[in-house]
Design an enzyme around this catalytic site. Structure first.
Site, PDB file in Angstrom:
ATOM      1  CG  HIS A  90      -2.189  -0.774   1.027  1.00 33.61           C
ATOM      2  ND1 HIS A  90      -2.202  -2.146   0.893  1.00 33.61           N
ATOM      3  CD2 HIS A  90      -3.490  -0.374   0.946  1.00 33.61           C
ATOM      4  CE1 HIS A  90      -3.447  -2.558   0.749  1.00 33.61           C
ATOM      5  NE2 HIS A  90      -4.249  -1.516   0.777  1.00 33.61           N
ATOM      6  CG  HIS A 125       1.849  -3.105   6.570  1.00 29.08           C
ATOM      7  ND1 HIS A 125       2.810  -3.968   6.089  1.00 29.08           N
ATOM      8  CD2 HIS A 125       0.914  -3.000   5.593  1.00 29.08           C
ATOM      9  CE1 HIS A 125       2.471  -4.365   4.864  1.00 29.08           C
ATOM     10  NE2 HIS A 125       1.322  -3.798   4.552  1.00 29.08           N
TER      11      HIS A 125
END
Length: 219
Positions: free
Chosen positions: A133, A182
């Site tokens: 991302h 993450h």
């Protein structure tokens, strides 16, 4: 063609790549040593898990997901081609589709970093480092920031768009940490690798753009 200016782009790209390699090496062999970065930043970002914040970051993170970015890349490329901006369209596709998409997917296998052991507020697959991302948003929206600088003459509009896109890149990275999928160093790694490619490919794009415009192949 201002070779000294392009050398600055190459130097900046090299710095980003070196920092990424140092970070990647640490992730691969000394992952626990990164806790002094990951733990406090994760705690700061996830300090207030509320339903409204979760809804906000769940929405924001979609702007860095594969399907939305693919559709935005396709639409933007078509608009650029329609306006006879061929090399701009090609550069965008290479950055956002090939490098951010296929490149990031392959690179994750080098590091094979597991996801954080946290409550994950959105479904995820594949490894954690570097963040797809973060890398994808930087390459797509970063390319659009550069193209905005080149193609839009109205300064207030240009700077407003660039500020919005820059903020979106930052928020997408934050959203991945907030959602528990993450580590902050995954985000930093994605930004570094994406920026390294963007800076390195820009001079080639500009040279080709100059040649094609000189040969009247495009506007």
């Amino acid at each position: 063609m201002h070779s000294s200016k392009y050398n600055n782009w190459y130097f900046a790209s090299s710095c980003c790549l070196v920092f990424f390699m140092i970070l990647g090496y640490t992730v691969k062999f000394y992952e626990k040593s990164l806790s002094f970065i990951d733990v406090p930043l994760t705690a700061l970002i996830r300090s207030t898990l509320t339903s409204s914040s979760t809804q906000f970051y769940t929405l924001i993170t979609q702007f860095g997901s594969v399907l939305p970015l693919s559709l935005l890349t396709l639409l933007s490329s078509i608009l650029l081609l329609y306006n006879k901006r061929r090399i701009e369209s090609i550069w965008l596709i290479i950055n956002a589709a090939l490098v951010a998409g296929l490149g990031n997917y392959a690179i994750k296998y080098i590091f094979m970093r597991p996801r954080p052991d946290l409550e994950q507020l959105t479904p995820v697959t594949h490894y954690s480092f570097p963040s797809g991302h973060a890398m994808g948003s930087l390459l797509f929206y970063g390319t659009m920031i550069v193209l905005t600088q080149l193609l839009i003459k109205n300064k207030p509009i240009k700077y407003t768009i660039q500020l919005f896109l820059g903020l979106l890149i930052l928020l997408i990275g934050i959203s991945r940490v907030y959602l528990g999928v993450h580590f902050p160093t995954d985000i930093i790694g994605g930004y570094l690798l994406g920026l390294a490619w963007l800076l390195a490919s820009y001079p080639f794009f500009q040279k080709k753009r100059f040649i094609w415009r000189f040969k009247s192949k495009q506007h």
